[in-house]
Scaffold this motif. Structure first.
Motif, PDB file in Angstrom:
ATOM      1  N   ARG A 118      26.803  80.187  21.429  1.00  0.00           N
ATOM      2  CA  ARG A 118      27.326  81.549  21.291  1.00  0.00           C
ATOM      3  C   ARG A 118      28.837  81.568  21.525  1.00  0.00           C
ATOM      4  O   ARG A 118      29.585  82.214  20.785  1.00  0.00           O
ATOM      5  CB  ARG A 118      26.615  82.473  22.279  1.00  0.00           C
ATOM      6  N   GLY A 121      31.214  80.076  18.498  1.00  0.00           N
ATOM      7  CA  GLY A 121      31.470  80.996  17.391  1.00  0.00           C
ATOM      8  C   GLY A 121      31.560  80.354  16.022  1.00  0.00           C
ATOM      9  O   GLY A 121      31.870  81.027  15.039  1.00  0.00           O
ATOM     10  N   ARG A 122      31.326  79.045  15.925  1.00  0.00           N
ATOM     11  CA  ARG A 122      31.388  78.395  14.610  1.00  0.00           C
ATOM     12  C   ARG A 122      30.210  78.849  13.756  1.00  0.00           C
ATOM     13  O   ARG A 122      29.122  79.110  14.281  1.00  0.00           O
ATOM     14  CB  ARG A 122      31.341  76.869  14.758  1.00  0.00           C
ATOM     15  N   ARG A 126      26.328  79.682  14.902  1.00  0.00           N
ATOM     16  CA  ARG A 126      25.689  81.002  14.791  1.00  0.00           C
ATOM     17  C   ARG A 126      24.332  80.871  14.104  1.00  0.00           C
ATOM     18  O   ARG A 126      23.363  81.538  14.489  1.00  0.00           O
ATOM     19  CB  ARG A 126      26.601  81.977  14.041  1.00  0.00           C
TER      20      ARG A 126
END
Length: 142
Positions: A118, A121-122, A126
């Motif tokens: 989380r 954020g890549r 996700r």
């Protein structure tokens, strides 16, 4: 401690990864063991020129947080402080021990793996969050 895609697979994800990610303790004693392993694996910086010799000693390893290596057994990422964590001690508190053919090793917990994915954020993380969330739900609901 194993983190990343291999940890996801060990927790039940069917996603495929082509490297292994570890989070290393940053004590000098542990970094000396990592130094010996890197030498045995013929590690070199991934993406770097093969003729550049880097002194892989514990002090060099302590000077930076993250390293990406190519080794004779495949790619290895050594992460001192994975995204969303405070490093090895933080992750160690909830890590699980696994055993494959008599070899015991520590793996980041499913909840901490989700926290890391989380935080990164890549896009690929996700997507993996959906899989890991479903695995966690399945485990919780038995």
């Amino acid at each position: 401690m194993v983190v990343g895609g291999i940890a996801s697979a060990l927790h039940g994800s069917a996603s495929i990864t082509f490297d292994i990610d570890i989070c290393q303790s940053r004590t000098m004693e542990n970094l000396a063991r990592l130094e010996a392993s890197l030498k045995e694996l013929g590690a070199r910086l991934r993406g770097g020129a093969e003729d550049i010799v880097v002194p892989w000693d514990a002090r060099t390893l302590q000077a930076r947080d993250n390293f990406t290596f190519a080794t004779k057994l495949g790619d290895l990422d050594c992460l001192g402080t994975p995204a969303g964590t405070n490093g090895f001690d933080d992750l160690s508190a909830n890590a699980v021990e696994m055993d494959i053919e008599g070899v015991k090793f520590r793996v980041v917990s499913l909840n901490d793996l989700i926290r890391m994915k989380r935080a990164s954020g890549r896009p690929k993380d996700r997507i993996e969050l959906e899989v890991l969330g479903a695995l966690r739900e399945e485990l919780e609901n038995g």
